[in-house]
Design a protein around this motif. Sequence first.
Motif, PDB file in Angstrom:
ATOM      1  N   ASP A  20      48.945  45.127  53.979  1.00 41.23           N
ATOM      2  CA  ASP A  20      47.647  44.754  54.517  1.00 41.23           C
ATOM      3  C   ASP A  20      46.621  45.142  53.465  1.00 41.23           C
ATOM      4  O   ASP A  20      46.269  46.320  53.333  1.00 41.23           O
ATOM      5  N   LYS A  22      43.293  45.831  51.774  1.00 43.48           N
ATOM      6  CA  LYS A  22      41.950  46.218  52.187  1.00 43.48           C
ATOM      7  C   LYS A  22      40.921  45.320  51.492  1.00 43.48           C
ATOM      8  O   LYS A  22      41.030  45.059  50.288  1.00 43.48           O
ATOM      9  N   GLN A  23      39.955  44.846  52.219  1.00 43.10           N
ATOM     10  CA  GLN A  23      38.955  43.932  51.675  1.00 43.10           C
ATOM     11  C   GLN A  23      38.153  44.587  50.553  1.00 43.10           C
ATOM     12  O   GLN A  23      37.702  45.731  50.674  1.00 43.10           O
ATOM     13  N   GLN A  24      37.987  43.853  49.459  1.00 41.29           N
ATOM     14  CA  GLN A  24      37.177  44.331  48.348  1.00 41.29           C
ATOM     15  C   GLN A  24      35.710  44.259  48.724  1.00 41.29           C
ATOM     16  O   GLN A  24      35.241  43.263  49.253  1.00 41.29           O
ATOM     17  N   LYS A  25      34.983  45.342  48.437  1.00 39.43           N
ATOM     18  CA  LYS A  25      33.561  45.394  48.771  1.00 39.43           C
ATOM     19  C   LYS A  25      32.667  45.562  47.548  1.00 39.43           C
ATOM     20  O   LYS A  25      31.459  45.355  47.630  1.00 39.43           O
ATOM     21  N   ASP A 102      37.939  51.473  46.492  1.00 42.46           N
ATOM     22  CA  ASP A 102      38.041  50.019  46.359  1.00 42.46           C
ATOM     23  C   ASP A 102      38.866  49.697  45.122  1.00 42.46           C
ATOM     24  O   ASP A 102      38.345  49.292  44.086  1.00 42.46           O
ATOM     25  N   GLU A 127      48.476  45.369  45.178  1.00 37.86           N
ATOM     26  CA  GLU A 127      47.034  45.225  44.971  1.00 37.86           C
ATOM     27  C   GLU A 127      46.740  44.587  43.615  1.00 37.86           C
ATOM     28  O   GLU A 127      45.846  43.747  43.494  1.00 37.86           O
TER      29      GLU A 127
END
Length: 180
Positions: A20, A22-25, A102, A127
Amino acid sequence: ILKEAGYTPDTIIESTFTFDIKQQKKHFTRGDFNLPSDRFLLLIVGIRLDYDVQDDFIKAMKSVIDQGAYLVFAGYFEKYKNLCEEYAFLEENSSFIGYQDDILAINELIDLYINPRRLGGGFSIAEAFFKGKPGITINYGDVAAAAGPDFCVESYQEMVSLIIKYMNDDVFYSDMAKKG
């Protein structure tokens, strides 16, 4: 193996493992971390870098540093400064950027993910692949299982040769990035 360890079939849950991401911010530049803009950056990620980064790995990386590569360590690495004192070439040819929440943003900055011999860390290569970066790992542990055989090597000597190929062969690099 599980039977020999004393497990019975009713104690084993079989499932498909998925990642899963994690969304890049964030988005960074190499300058944000004082990383050289003209070097081929190799990323080593881990929360146990003090244990995972061993002398044989650092000695092997000297060969690729001599070819223009630069090491970027991300995670937890209390012994980084001591390692730089022991291996003087690391001072000018590597950076420790600390734990990065991140990591996808960090993967945008680097050229190649590399993994020393260790257990754990399988998610880190996923990733890198997610951001279109190829990787190399010793054929041992969780990263090797996540990467698949196309990204595994048997020794640090083989890793060094492959890093140099990534550095010098744009078609190979592109093909492997797509495979990842």
